[in-house]
Design an enzyme around this catalytic site. Structure first.
Site, PDB file in Angstrom:
ATOM      1  N   ASN A   9       0.866  -1.177   0.000  1.00 47.24           N
ATOM      2  CA  ASN A   9       0.000   0.000   0.000  1.00 47.24           C
ATOM      3  C   ASN A   9       0.905   1.230   0.000  1.00 47.24           C
ATOM      4  O   ASN A   9       1.448   1.594   1.033  1.00 47.24           O
ATOM      5  CB  ASN A   9      -0.892  -0.037   1.248  1.00 47.24           C
ATOM      6  N   LYS A  11       0.161   4.243  -0.416  1.00 46.15           N
ATOM      7  CA  LYS A  11      -0.499   5.441   0.127  1.00 46.15           C
ATOM      8  C   LYS A  11      -0.230   6.644  -0.783  1.00 46.15           C
ATOM      9  O   LYS A  11      -0.145   6.490  -1.996  1.00 46.15           O
ATOM     10  CB  LYS A  11      -0.059   5.670   1.569  1.00 46.15           C
ATOM     11  N   HIS A  94      -9.736   1.077   4.275  1.00 45.01           N
ATOM     12  CA  HIS A  94      -8.515   1.312   5.049  1.00 45.01           C
ATOM     13  C   HIS A  94      -8.829   2.288   6.187  1.00 45.01           C
ATOM     14  O   HIS A  94      -9.606   3.222   6.017  1.00 45.01           O
ATOM     15  CB  HIS A  94      -7.410   1.875   4.146  1.00 45.01           C
ATOM     16  N   GLU A  96      -7.261   4.709   7.378  1.00 46.93           N
ATOM     17  CA  GLU A  96      -7.007   6.123   7.068  1.00 46.93           C
ATOM     18  C   GLU A  96      -8.200   6.722   6.325  1.00 46.93           C
ATOM     19  O   GLU A  96      -8.541   7.888   6.503  1.00 46.93           O
ATOM     20  CB  GLU A  96      -5.701   6.256   6.267  1.00 46.93           C
ATOM     21  N   GLU A 164      -5.654  -4.714  10.277  1.00 47.53           N
ATOM     22  CA  GLU A 164      -4.683  -3.651  10.495  1.00 47.53           C
ATOM     23  C   GLU A 164      -5.055  -2.875  11.759  1.00 47.53           C
ATOM     24  O   GLU A 164      -5.847  -1.917  11.683  1.00 47.53           O
ATOM     25  CB  GLU A 164      -4.660  -2.697   9.301  1.00 47.53           C
ATOM     26  N   GLY A 170       2.099   2.441  10.701  1.00 51.70           N
ATOM     27  CA  GLY A 170       3.065   3.524  10.545  1.00 51.70           C
ATOM     28  C   GLY A 170       3.734   3.939  11.840  1.00 51.70           C
ATOM     29  O   GLY A 170       4.398   4.974  11.909  1.00 51.70           O
ATOM     30  N   SER A 210       3.067  -1.880  10.377  1.00 50.98           N
ATOM     31  CA  SER A 210       4.505  -1.955  10.653  1.00 50.98           C
ATOM     32  C   SER A 210       5.080  -3.339  10.353  1.00 50.98           C
ATOM     33  O   SER A 210       5.979  -3.810  11.045  1.00 50.98           O
ATOM     34  CB  SER A 210       4.806  -1.537  12.101  1.00 50.98           C
TER      35      SER A 210
HETATM   36  P1  PGA Z   1       2.576   0.440   7.591  1.00 55.56           P
HETATM   37  O1  PGA Z   1       1.142   0.630   6.878  1.00 55.56           O
HETATM   38  O2  PGA Z   1       3.153  -0.861   7.083  1.00 55.56           O
HETATM   39  O3  PGA Z   1       3.380   1.642   7.163  1.00 55.56           O
HETATM   40  O4  PGA Z   1       2.332   0.404   9.061  1.00 55.56           O
HETATM   41  C1  PGA Z   1       0.298  -0.455   6.623  1.00 55.56           C
HETATM   42  C2  PGA Z   1      -1.002   0.028   6.022  1.00 55.56           C
HETATM   43  O5  PGA Z   1      -1.553   1.040   6.481  1.00 55.56           O
HETATM   44  O6  PGA Z   1      -1.538  -0.597   5.072  1.00 55.56           O
END
Ligand code: PGA
Length: 252
Positions: A9, A11, A94, A96, A164, A170, A210
């Site tokens: 992803n 982003k 997601h 976000e 997630e 993140g 992460s």
């Molecule tokens: P990350 O993000 O690996 O940077 O924690 C994962 C995601 O939000 O899909």
């Protein structure tokens, strides 16, 4: 066992030329990780370039979001039909998008149905906040998200579910593999079983939050985890490929 999948992803990162270069680097290294479906999810504007870059290889492409209507007065949105031909997968729900862009269980549900109708494979994302976890609500929140996101969906083929935990995205604070497995083999799998019966056994369950080359193998060592949805570590081809290699090794 469900298919093994490692999806990146990206982003809101990469220009079109950066995306094409990253995709080409993943493509060039992808032969080293047979048995794992690699999916690259760049920003919308780079879908065409990434799709071109991976053409002829086994690497697949996904979008990060989608509207559920086919066309119309929806400024700034992209429809299922527009994605067809450019990608095979689409990330939906997601955290976000839920937290910052008003995505609801209802809109996610509409999008899942629209994706399936268009022949796209939806990656349904679910996960609890730290506050919900600390209050002991994680299982209820997650099974609620799965149930609501899949309401009225009768066909599980092509469906992928990603767990997630919001507090792990993140932050570098990944959930332990045991915590992830408890949720994925518990609330998520049980809810999928109640919805799809034996067909639930073939739905790939991905961990996200992460995930990196160092910890991916520990997640994939859990029976109920079939890969990952990778953010930060997907922005470098070698790291992304190492995540996939770790998943393959743990399952092999
Ligand atoms: P990350 O993000 O690996 O940077 O924690 C994962 C995601 O939000 O899909």
């Amino acid at each position: 066992m469900p298919d093994l999948i490692v999806a990146g992803n990206w982003k809101m990162n990469t220009t079109v030329s950066e995306a094409a270069a990253l995709a080409a680097a993943v493509r060039d290294g992808s032969g080293a990780v047979p048995g794992v479906e690699l999916v690259l999810c760049p920003p919308f504007v780079s879908l065409a370039a990434v799709s071109d870059a991976v053409k002829g290889s086994a690497v697949k492409v996904g979008a990060q979001n989608m509207h559920f209507r086919e066309s119309g007065a929806f400024t700034g949105e992209v429809s299922p039909g527009m994605l067809k031909g450019l990608c095979d997968y689409v990330i939906l729900g997601h955290s976000e998008r839920r937290q910052m862009f008003g995505e609801t269980d209802e809109s996610v549900n509409n999008k899942i149905k629209a994706a399936q109708a268009a022949g796209l494979k939806p990656i349904l994302c679910v996960g609890e906040s730290l506050e919900q976890r600390e209050k002991g609500q994680a299982s209820d929140v997650i099974s609620g998200q799965v149930r609501a996101g899949l309401e009225g969906v009768s066909d599980a083929s092509g469906l992928i579910v990603a767990y997630e935990p919001i507090w792990a995205i993140g932050t570098g604070q990944s959930a332990t593999p045991e915590t992830a497995a408890e949720v994925m083999g518990g609330a998520i799998f049980e809810t999928l079983r109640s919805l799809f019966l034996a067909a639930a056994d073939n739905i790939p369950l991905l961990y996200g939050g992460s995930m990196n080359a160092g910890n991916a193998g520990d997640y994939a060592a859990q029976d109920c985890i079939h890969g990952g949805l990778v953010g930060g570590a997907a922005l470098q081809a070698d790291q992304f490929l190492q995540v996939a290699a770790a998943v393959a090794a743990a399952k092999g």
